[in-house]
Design an enzyme around this catalytic site. Structure first.
Site, PDB file in Angstrom:
ATOM      1  CD  GLU A   1      19.249  -6.275   4.407  1.00 11.43           C
ATOM      2  OE1 GLU A   1      19.746  -7.099   5.196  1.00 11.43           O
ATOM      3  OE2 GLU A   1      19.720  -5.139   4.227  1.00 11.43           O
TER       4      GLU A   1
ATOM      5  CB  SER B   1      23.267   4.975   4.844  1.00 15.48           C
ATOM      6  OG  SER B   1      23.111   4.001   3.827  1.00 15.48           O
TER       7      SER B   1
ATOM      8  CD  GLU C   1      16.933  -0.891   9.852  1.00 17.03           C
ATOM      9  OE1 GLU C   1      18.107  -0.588  10.074  1.00 17.03           O
ATOM     10  OE2 GLU C   1      16.587  -2.016   9.483  1.00 17.03           O
TER      11      GLU C   1
ATOM     12  N   GLY D   1      24.213  -1.165  10.032  1.00 20.94           N
ATOM     13  CA  GLY D   1      24.607  -2.305   9.210  1.00 20.94           C
ATOM     14  C   GLY D   1      26.062  -2.192   8.797  1.00 20.94           C
ATOM     15  N   GLY D   2      26.297  -1.723   7.574  1.00 22.88           N
ATOM     16  CA  GLY D   2      27.642  -1.660   6.999  1.00 22.88           C
ATOM     17  C   GLY D   2      28.699  -1.089   7.935  1.00 22.88           C
TER      18      GLY D   2
ATOM     19  N   GLY E   1      21.923   0.492   3.245  1.00 16.61           N
ATOM     20  CA  GLY E   1      23.039   0.020   2.429  1.00 16.61           C
ATOM     21  C   GLY E   1      23.245   0.825   1.157  1.00 16.61           C
TER      22      GLY E   1
ATOM     23  CG  HIS F   1      16.421  -6.018   8.421  1.00 24.52           C
ATOM     24  ND1 HIS F   1      16.683  -5.902   7.071  1.00 24.52           N
ATOM     25  CD2 HIS F   1      17.274  -5.170   9.051  1.00 24.52           C
ATOM     26  CE1 HIS F   1      17.660  -5.014   6.907  1.00 24.52           C
ATOM     27  NE2 HIS F   1      18.042  -4.562   8.085  1.00 24.52           N
TER      28      HIS F   1
ATOM     29  CG  ASN G   1      21.713  -6.294  10.947  1.00 22.57           C
ATOM     30  OD1 ASN G   1      22.113  -7.459  10.973  1.00 22.57           O
ATOM     31  ND2 ASN G   1      20.748  -5.879  10.137  1.00 22.57           N
ATOM     32  CD1 TRP G   2      28.246  -6.606  12.985  1.00 26.95           C
ATOM     33  CD2 TRP G   2      28.986  -8.597  13.707  1.00 26.95           C
ATOM     34  NE1 TRP G   2      29.067  -6.389  14.060  1.00 26.95           N
ATOM     35  CE2 TRP G   2      29.542  -7.587  14.525  1.00 26.95           C
ATOM     36  CE3 TRP G   2      29.311  -9.940  13.967  1.00 26.95           C
ATOM     37  CZ2 TRP G   2      30.397  -7.876  15.583  1.00 26.95           C
ATOM     38  CZ3 TRP G   2      30.163 -10.219  15.033  1.00 26.95           C
ATOM     39  CH2 TRP G   2      30.692  -9.198  15.824  1.00 26.95           C
ATOM     40  CE  LYS G   3      22.136  -4.933   7.008  1.00 27.47           C
ATOM     41  NZ  LYS G   3      21.614  -4.074   5.971  1.00 27.47           N
TER      42      LYS G   3
HETATM   43  P1  PGA Z   1      23.063  -0.008   6.722  1.00 32.16           P
HETATM   44  O1  PGA Z   1      22.034  -1.130   7.247  1.00 32.16           O
HETATM   45  O2  PGA Z   1      23.570   0.711   7.955  1.00 32.16           O
HETATM   46  O3  PGA Z   1      24.149  -0.780   6.030  1.00 32.16           O
HETATM   47  O4  PGA Z   1      22.308   0.882   5.830  1.00 32.16           O
HETATM   48  C1  PGA Z   1      21.145  -0.871   8.299  1.00 32.16           C
HETATM   49  C2  PGA Z   1      20.333  -2.120   8.556  1.00 32.16           C
HETATM   50  O5  PGA Z   1      19.904  -2.770   7.610  1.00 32.16           O
HETATM   51  O6  PGA Z   1      20.110  -2.483   9.723  1.00 32.16           O
END
Ligand code: PGA
Length: 253
Positions: free
Chosen positions: A99, A215, A169, A236-237, A175, A97, A10-12
């Site tokens: 976010e 994470s 999650e 994500g990251g 993050g 998600h 997930n590149w956001k």
């Molecule tokens: P993260 O994000 O790996 O940066 O914690 C995961 C996500 O939100 O899908």
């Protein structure tokens, strides 16, 4: 029963066009040989088409959208419909998600509408859910997760369950560099299967992939993926660093 192993990126809201293409190419080169793991890349909207074109002739790679509209089409300025997403080569969409729930105030009603739109367009849905820190501290994490599952899963017709993937999650781990321990992840994933058995049936509970997100990185992936009810990760990251992402994918070998 053997469930699919999946690692999703997930590149956001990261990368510009050229960076996105380079990143996708690097991920492809570095993970192509890990055939037993399905790789799904979720680029930002403007890059989905090019990433999908790059991956279309490869086995074990798919593309997805990070969001979709709850509306079908028409006068909804700025929205992107599921039909549009499907038409540029995406097979998946992320819905729920944290976010989107937190910053864009997406509630159960919106999420259910999005899931219906996506399924109608033959997109597969990665439905995300998880508790925030205060809920975990208060011992409410299972109740919260159960509610988030119930709100959406109970609205999905049984014959469409195979279009669904779940992603647990814990919000406190997204993050933040903090990860659920393998024991915490396993406990919750086992609980998710119990909820699925209650809400749908035991076949769905055993066959539906449940990913872990929050994470997840090259250091902790192996332990997390070794948990019997963890079928992979939503990254994500670490998915923005091709080496690191490739190490996570290889952690399944
Ligand atoms: P993260 O994000 O790996 O940066 O914690 C995961 C996500 O939100 O899908």
């Amino acid at each position: 029963m053997e469930r699919k192993k999946i690692v999703a990126a997930n590149w956001k809201m990261n990368t510009l066009h050229a960076e996105a293409i380079t990143l996708a190419k690097d991920i492809l080169t570095m993970t192509r040989l890990v055939k037993e793991v399905e790789k799904i890349i979720f680029p930002p909207f403007p890059f989905i088409n090019d990433v999908a074109l790059l991956l279309q002739s490869e086995t074990g790679f798919s593309t997805g959208a990070q969001n979709c509209s709850a509306y079908e089409k028409g006068a909804y300025t700025g929205e992107v419909s599921c039909a549009m997403i499907h038409s540029v080569g995406a097979e998946y969409v992320l819905i729920g998600h944290s976010e989107r729930r937190a910053y864009f105030k997406e509630d159960a009603e919106v999420l259910v509408a999005k899931v219906h739109r996506a399924l109608a367009q033959h997109l597969k849905v990665v439905y995300c859910f998880g508790e925030v820190l205060n809920e975990r501290k208060a011992g409410q994490h299972q109740a919260v997760v159960k509610k988030q599952l119930q709100e959406v899963i109970s609205q999905v017709p049984k014959e469409k369950m195979n279009q669904l993937i779940l992603a647990y999650e814990p919000v406190w781990a997204i993050g933040t560099g903090e990860t659920a321990s393998p024991a915490q992840a396993q406990n919750m994933h086992a609980f998710v299967r119990q909820c699925l058995a209650e809400l749908v049936d035991t076949e769905t509970a055993t066959s539906m992939p449940v990913l872990y997100g929050g994470s997840c990185n090259a250091q902790n992936a192996k332990e997390l993926f070794a948990c019997p009810d963890v079928d992979g990760g939503l990254i994500g990251g670490a998915s923005l660093k091709p080496q690191e992402f490739a190490s996570i994918v290889k952690a399944f070998q």
